[in-house]
Design a protein around this motif. Structure first.
Motif, PDB file in Angstrom:
ATOM      1  N   UNK A 110       0.844  -1.206   0.000  1.00 29.05           N
ATOM      2  CA  UNK A 110       0.000   0.000   0.000  1.00 29.05           C
ATOM      3  C   UNK A 110       0.875   1.250   0.000  1.00 29.05           C
ATOM      4  N   UNK A 111       1.959   1.240   0.779  1.00 30.50           N
ATOM      5  CA  UNK A 111       2.853   2.401   0.835  1.00 30.50           C
ATOM      6  C   UNK A 111       3.525   2.646  -0.515  1.00 30.50           C
ATOM      7  N   UNK A 112       3.818   1.583  -1.249  1.00 33.47           N
ATOM      8  CA  UNK A 112       4.521   1.735  -2.521  1.00 33.47           C
ATOM      9  C   UNK A 112       3.582   1.999  -3.694  1.00 33.47           C
ATOM     10  N   UNK A 113       2.411   1.352  -3.725  1.00 33.65           N
ATOM     11  CA  UNK A 113       1.550   1.430  -4.897  1.00 33.65           C
ATOM     12  C   UNK A 113       0.163   1.971  -4.607  1.00 33.65           C
ATOM     13  N   UNK A 114      -0.159   2.186  -3.344  1.00 36.20           N
ATOM     14  CA  UNK A 114      -1.499   2.622  -2.996  1.00 36.20           C
ATOM     15  C   UNK A 114      -2.459   1.443  -3.013  1.00 36.20           C
ATOM     16  N   UNK A 115      -3.728   1.734  -2.863  1.00 32.36           N
ATOM     17  CA  UNK A 115      -4.748   0.689  -2.895  1.00 32.36           C
ATOM     18  C   UNK A 115      -5.000   0.311  -4.355  1.00 32.36           C
TER      19      UNK A 115
END
Length: 142
Positions: free
Chosen positions: A81-86
């Motif tokens: 989630x931190x790298x690509x989002x939801x």
């Protein structure tokens, strides 16, 4: 006011500063001791031969290393989630149909912000955010 707060308020200024410093030292000391003990126990457990889980990301080897100790369970979701989002794309290590929507956004957002500001990986940023949050919570609760 509770009895402890009244007792500290009744002390002279220099004495109350000593009490505050002693309290802060106790909190930080307990925090550091707990982190050291939990890390030592975790490394000992890693050395005892955990199973190899090839389907998890970044889990090609479970040598007794510090990053392997902390990259477990839901950390893969938070890092994603931190790298690509939801996203609606299902990661390869979960069942079809599973999504990251069950995870609240504040922690991954803080991981992303710390990673962007410092240049650290999302995993290291997550460790820093988690430990700083724990230390702040210890001060609030104490």
């Amino acid at each position: 006011m509770n009895a402890d707060a009244e007792a500290v308020a009744a002390l002279p200024a220099d004495r109350s500063e000593q009490v505050a410093f002693r309290d802060a030292a106790l909190i930080v000391g307990c925090f550091v001791l707990s982190r050291l003990l939990l890390t030592a126990v975790g490394l000992l457990l890693l050395r005892s031969g955990p199973p190899h889980i090839a389907s998890l990301p970044a889990a090609t080897s479970y040598a007794a290393a510090l990053p392997d100790l902390y990259l477990r369970w839901d950390s893969f979701w938070y890092i994603g989630i931190a790298q690509q989002g939801y996203t609606t794309t299902t990661p390869p290590w979960v069942e079809a149909g599973s999504t990251a929507y069950a995870f609240y956004p504040l922690y991954p957002a803080l991981m992303w912000a710390v990673g962007e500001l410092t240049g650290w990986s999302s995993a290291v940023a997550g460790l820093v955010v988690s430990n700083v949050s724990l230390l702040a919570a210890l001060f609030v609760v104490y």
